[in-house]
Design a protein around this motif. Sequence first.
Motif, PDB file in Angstrom:
ATOM      1  N   THR A  46     -13.438   7.090  15.321  1.00 29.82           N
ATOM      2  CA  THR A  46     -12.973   7.895  14.194  1.00 29.82           C
ATOM      3  C   THR A  46     -11.675   7.290  13.669  1.00 29.82           C
ATOM      4  OG1 THR A  46     -12.091  10.051  13.505  1.00 29.82           O
ATOM      5  CG2 THR A  46     -11.828   9.446  15.824  1.00 29.82           C
ATOM      6  N   VAL A  47     -11.439   7.400  12.360  1.00 29.73           N
ATOM      7  CA  VAL A  47     -10.205   6.849  11.796  1.00 29.73           C
ATOM      8  C   VAL A  47      -9.002   7.740  12.069  1.00 29.73           C
ATOM      9  CG1 VAL A  47     -11.366   5.548   9.977  1.00 29.73           C
ATOM     10  CG2 VAL A  47     -10.647   7.902   9.532  1.00 29.73           C
ATOM     11  N   ASP A  48      -9.239   8.966  12.501  1.00 30.75           N
ATOM     12  CA  ASP A  48      -8.139   9.893  12.749  1.00 30.75           C
ATOM     13  C   ASP A  48      -7.798  10.011  14.226  1.00 30.75           C
ATOM     14  OD1 ASP A  48      -7.486  10.717  10.097  1.00 30.75           O
ATOM     15  OD2 ASP A  48      -9.376  11.837  10.047  1.00 30.75           O
ATOM     16  N   GLY A  49      -8.266   9.067  15.033  1.00 30.55           N
ATOM     17  CA  GLY A  49      -7.965   9.075  16.455  1.00 30.55           C
ATOM     18  C   GLY A  49      -6.962   8.005  16.822  1.00 30.55           C
ATOM     19  N   THR A  50      -7.357   7.122  17.717  1.00 27.64           N
ATOM     20  CA  THR A  50      -6.461   6.077  18.236  1.00 27.64           C
ATOM     21  C   THR A  50      -5.893   5.192  17.138  1.00 27.64           C
ATOM     22  OG1 THR A  50      -7.698   6.044  20.314  1.00 27.64           O
ATOM     23  CG2 THR A  50      -6.325   4.132  19.830  1.00 27.64           C
ATOM     24  N   LEU A  51      -6.675   4.889  16.125  1.00 31.37           N
ATOM     25  CA  LEU A  51      -6.240   3.949  15.086  1.00 31.37           C
ATOM     26  C   LEU A  51      -5.334   4.581  14.028  1.00 31.37           C
ATOM     27  CD1 LEU A  51      -9.527   1.925  14.365  1.00 31.37           C
ATOM     28  CD2 LEU A  51      -7.633   1.349  15.896  1.00 31.37           C
ATOM     29  N   ALA A  52      -5.290   5.883  13.959  1.00 29.81           N
ATOM     30  CA  ALA A  52      -4.549   6.555  12.892  1.00 29.81           C
ATOM     31  C   ALA A  52      -3.068   6.198  12.935  1.00 29.81           C
ATOM     32  CB  ALA A  52      -4.721   8.063  13.009  1.00 29.81           C
ATOM     33  N   GLY A  53      -2.493   5.924  11.744  1.00 31.02           N
ATOM     34  CA  GLY A  53      -1.068   5.618  11.656  1.00 31.02           C
ATOM     35  C   GLY A  53      -0.810   4.396  10.808  1.00 31.02           C
ATOM     36  N   GLU A  54       0.378   3.827  10.968  1.00 27.55           N
ATOM     37  CA  GLU A  54       0.778   2.639  10.209  1.00 27.55           C
ATOM     38  C   GLU A  54       0.951   1.460  11.158  1.00 27.55           C
ATOM     39  OE1 GLU A  54       4.218   0.986   7.095  1.00 27.55           O
ATOM     40  OE2 GLU A  54       4.369   3.013   7.943  1.00 27.55           O
TER      41      GLU A  54
ATOM     42  N   LEU B  70       4.409 -17.583  -3.038  1.00 33.06           N
ATOM     43  CA  LEU B  70       5.493 -16.607  -3.190  1.00 33.06           C
ATOM     44  C   LEU B  70       6.769 -16.991  -2.466  1.00 33.06           C
ATOM     45  CD1 LEU B  70       3.451 -13.297  -2.916  1.00 33.06           C
ATOM     46  CD2 LEU B  70       4.127 -14.556  -4.960  1.00 33.06           C
ATOM     47  N   GLY B  71       6.688 -17.908  -1.499  1.00 36.35           N
ATOM     48  CA  GLY B  71       7.877 -18.412  -0.821  1.00 36.35           C
ATOM     49  C   GLY B  71       8.778 -17.319  -0.293  1.00 36.35           C
ATOM     50  N   PRO B  72      10.044 -17.311  -0.715  1.00 29.45           N
ATOM     51  CA  PRO B  72      11.024 -16.366  -0.146  1.00 29.45           C
ATOM     52  C   PRO B  72      10.764 -14.901  -0.483  1.00 29.45           C
ATOM     53  CG  PRO B  72      11.957 -17.551  -2.017  1.00 29.45           C
ATOM     54  CD  PRO B  72      10.655 -18.225  -1.699  1.00 29.45           C
ATOM     55  N   ILE B  73       9.906 -14.626  -1.473  1.00 32.31           N
ATOM     56  CA  ILE B  73       9.615 -13.226  -1.793  1.00 32.31           C
ATOM     57  C   ILE B  73       8.256 -12.796  -1.237  1.00 32.31           C
ATOM     58  CG2 ILE B  73      11.067 -13.247  -3.847  1.00 32.31           C
ATOM     59  CD1 ILE B  73       8.424 -13.329  -5.494  1.00 32.31           C
ATOM     60  N   ALA B  74       7.731 -13.562  -0.286  1.00 29.35           N
ATOM     61  CA  ALA B  74       6.458 -13.184   0.326  1.00 29.35           C
ATOM     62  C   ALA B  74       6.565 -11.773   0.899  1.00 29.35           C
ATOM     63  CB  ALA B  74       6.087 -14.178   1.421  1.00 29.35           C
ATOM     64  N   PRO B  75       5.538 -10.951   0.715  1.00 26.96           N
ATOM     65  CA  PRO B  75       5.623  -9.541   1.107  1.00 26.96           C
ATOM     66  C   PRO B  75       5.384  -9.311   2.594  1.00 26.96           C
ATOM     67  CG  PRO B  75       3.456  -9.999   0.247  1.00 26.96           C
ATOM     68  CD  PRO B  75       4.243 -11.279   0.094  1.00 26.96           C
ATOM     69  N   THR B  76       5.726  -8.118   3.018  1.00 29.14           N
ATOM     70  CA  THR B  76       5.299  -7.617   4.322  1.00 29.14           C
ATOM     71  C   THR B  76       3.944  -6.950   4.134  1.00 29.14           C
ATOM     72  OG1 THR B  76       7.538  -7.212   5.105  1.00 29.14           O
ATOM     73  CG2 THR B  76       5.790  -5.967   6.161  1.00 29.14           C
ATOM     74  N   SER B  77       3.019  -7.213   5.040  1.00 28.76           N
ATOM     75  CA  SER B  77       1.692  -6.624   4.951  1.00 28.76           C
ATOM     76  C   SER B  77       1.523  -5.563   6.034  1.00 28.76           C
ATOM     77  CB  SER B  77       0.615  -7.700   5.126  1.00 28.76           C
ATOM     78  OG  SER B  77      -0.674  -7.124   5.094  1.00 28.76           O
ATOM     79  N   SER B  78       1.037  -4.401   5.654  1.00 28.09           N
ATOM     80  CA  SER B  78       0.805  -3.335   6.625  1.00 28.09           C
ATOM     81  C   SER B  78      -0.531  -2.669   6.350  1.00 28.09           C
ATOM     82  CB  SER B  78       1.929  -2.298   6.587  1.00 28.09           C
ATOM     83  OG  SER B  78       2.007  -1.692   5.307  1.00 28.09           O
ATOM     84  N   GLN B  79      -0.982  -1.916   7.333  1.00 27.53           N
ATOM     85  CA  GLN B  79      -2.258  -1.219   7.231  1.00 27.53           C
ATOM     86  C   GLN B  79      -2.054   0.239   7.626  1.00 27.53           C
ATOM     87  OE1 GLN B  79      -5.567  -2.054  10.128  1.00 27.53           O
ATOM     88  NE2 GLN B  79      -6.580  -2.843   8.298  1.00 27.53           N
ATOM     89  N   LEU B  80      -2.526   1.133   6.783  1.00 28.55           N
ATOM     90  CA  LEU B  80      -2.513   2.567   7.090  1.00 28.55           C
ATOM     91  C   LEU B  80      -3.946   3.008   7.339  1.00 28.55           C
ATOM     92  CD1 LEU B  80       0.282   2.172   5.699  1.00 28.55           C
ATOM     93  CD2 LEU B  80       0.035   4.485   4.782  1.00 28.55           C
ATOM     94  N   ILE B  81      -4.140   3.781   8.395  1.00 29.89           N
ATOM     95  CA  ILE B  81      -5.476   4.228   8.756  1.00 29.89           C
ATOM     96  C   ILE B  81      -5.473   5.744   8.949  1.00 29.89           C
ATOM     97  CG2 ILE B  81      -7.345   4.032  10.453  1.00 29.89           C
ATOM     98  CD1 ILE B  81      -6.379   1.242  11.089  1.00 29.89           C
ATOM     99  N   GLY B  82      -6.547   6.388   8.492  1.00 30.00           N
ATOM    100  CA  GLY B  82      -6.681   7.824   8.666  1.00 30.00           C
ATOM    101  C   GLY B  82      -5.873   8.621   7.660  1.00 30.00           C
TER     102      GLY B  82
ATOM    103  N   LYS C 275     -12.072  10.207  -0.169  1.00 31.03           N
ATOM    104  CA  LYS C 275     -12.855   9.275   0.646  1.00 31.03           C
ATOM    105  C   LYS C 275     -12.081   8.019   1.044  1.00 31.03           C
ATOM    106  CE  LYS C 275     -17.268  10.761  -1.330  1.00 31.03           C
ATOM    107  NZ  LYS C 275     -18.524  10.342  -2.009  1.00 31.03           N
ATOM    108  N   VAL C 276     -10.774   8.137   1.211  1.00 32.99           N
ATOM    109  CA  VAL C 276      -9.961   6.997   1.643  1.00 32.99           C
ATOM    110  C   VAL C 276      -9.736   7.087   3.148  1.00 32.99           C
ATOM    111  CG1 VAL C 276      -7.674   5.940   1.558  1.00 32.99           C
ATOM    112  CG2 VAL C 276      -8.829   6.603  -0.555  1.00 32.99           C
ATOM    113  N   GLY C 277     -10.071   6.003   3.856  1.00 29.75           N
ATOM    114  CA  GLY C 277      -9.858   5.964   5.295  1.00 29.75           C
ATOM    115  C   GLY C 277      -8.880   4.892   5.725  1.00 29.75           C
ATOM    116  N   ALA C 278      -8.630   3.919   4.819  1.00 28.50           N
ATOM    117  CA  ALA C 278      -7.713   2.826   5.158  1.00 28.50           C
ATOM    118  C   ALA C 278      -7.063   2.277   3.904  1.00 28.50           C
ATOM    119  CB  ALA C 278      -8.458   1.710   5.890  1.00 28.50           C
ATOM    120  N   CYS C 279      -5.814   1.860   4.048  1.00 32.62           N
ATOM    121  CA  CYS C 279      -5.076   1.207   2.959  1.00 32.62           C
ATOM    122  C   CYS C 279      -4.455  -0.074   3.483  1.00 32.62           C
ATOM    123  CB  CYS C 279      -3.951   2.093   2.423  1.00 32.62           C
ATOM    124  SG  CYS C 279      -4.484   3.500   1.433  1.00 32.62           S
ATOM    125  N   GLN C 280      -4.568  -1.138   2.701  1.00 32.93           N
ATOM    126  CA  GLN C 280      -3.818  -2.355   2.949  1.00 32.93           C
ATOM    127  C   GLN C 280      -2.652  -2.363   1.956  1.00 32.93           C
ATOM    128  OE1 GLN C 280      -4.726  -4.211   5.435  1.00 32.93           O
ATOM    129  NE2 GLN C 280      -6.730  -3.322   5.807  1.00 32.93           N
TER     130      GLN C 280
END
Length: 305
Positions: free
Chosen positions: A135-143, A162-174, A185-190
């Motif tokens: 489930t997306v709302d269990g162990t994986l849920a969070g940032e 992008l060199g020096p302005i390269a972004p930070t990448s994160s994943q949100l789940i649940g 119907k959103v379960g994950a965001c990049q």
Amino acid sequence: MVKKVPATTTAMPTSSKLQKCARASLSHRHASTAIQAHASASETDARRRAAEGRGEVRDALHISRRTVLVAAPLLGNAGVTQTPRRAALADTTPPDERSAVLSAIARGEDPAKVEALIDRLVATGDPSQGTSASTVDGTLAGEWILLWASGAAEPQKIQAALGPIAPTSSQLIGAPAASLAQREKVGACQVLTFLGGGVRVVLAAGAVPTPSGAKDTLEIQPPFSLDLLVGGRKLAGAEFASDADFRTNGVTPLNKRDDEAIAAPRNQYTQLFVENSGQPGDVRVSRVTAGDPVVVGTTYVHVRV
């Protein structure tokens, strides 16, 4: 006539007996002191190992924000893993393998070496016992912050462009993903974060356990939405009804897809190694096992924040 009862007396311990008692008591105290010292040393060692682990995570995060491959999940259209390769590990323990992976990422080691260390970590066994994606709302849920990614060509291209302005990448789940996207119907965001959080690019999609029933694999599902947030406000956005639609119209020239990739099935992410304390610092390893051929086989290392 009164019968006399012999008087009874308690024998006093001899000098020899006293000495034996004293030695036994002293020996007991010494043993107790030794046990306490050993317990204290073990506790101190445990605290030291935990601190070292936190330090390695901090180092890896620091490096990742500047030099580690950061944008693969967003521009590669989200997907994860395959069955881990098992190897015999006769002379190592899981904490050692974990430290080796984080240290190699922090040092910017060759990708092939990092991948080999990841395989050794995965071979020690999944702390979530292969159930993290049930489930997306269990162990994986969070940032989760992306520390490292392999495989797809996009990360190198993004960093070079992008060199020096390269972004930070994160994943949100649940629930956190649904809250950020403000869509059904959103379960994950990049999320690609620029300028310390002032600018964010958010790719949102559905995320459900794979139809095959595997409890360690998520399938990424449409519809997709791609939004530009500035100061928390959405300035632009687009929606894509299918994988083919997104792979055709939701990509940049850096990761343009051919006909085979456009027609490929939905991406699937298998979670190979997931620490499940639910606390910041948990490490997660995943790999794209099905879907877009451009990213299938890509391995990701995330850490919970």
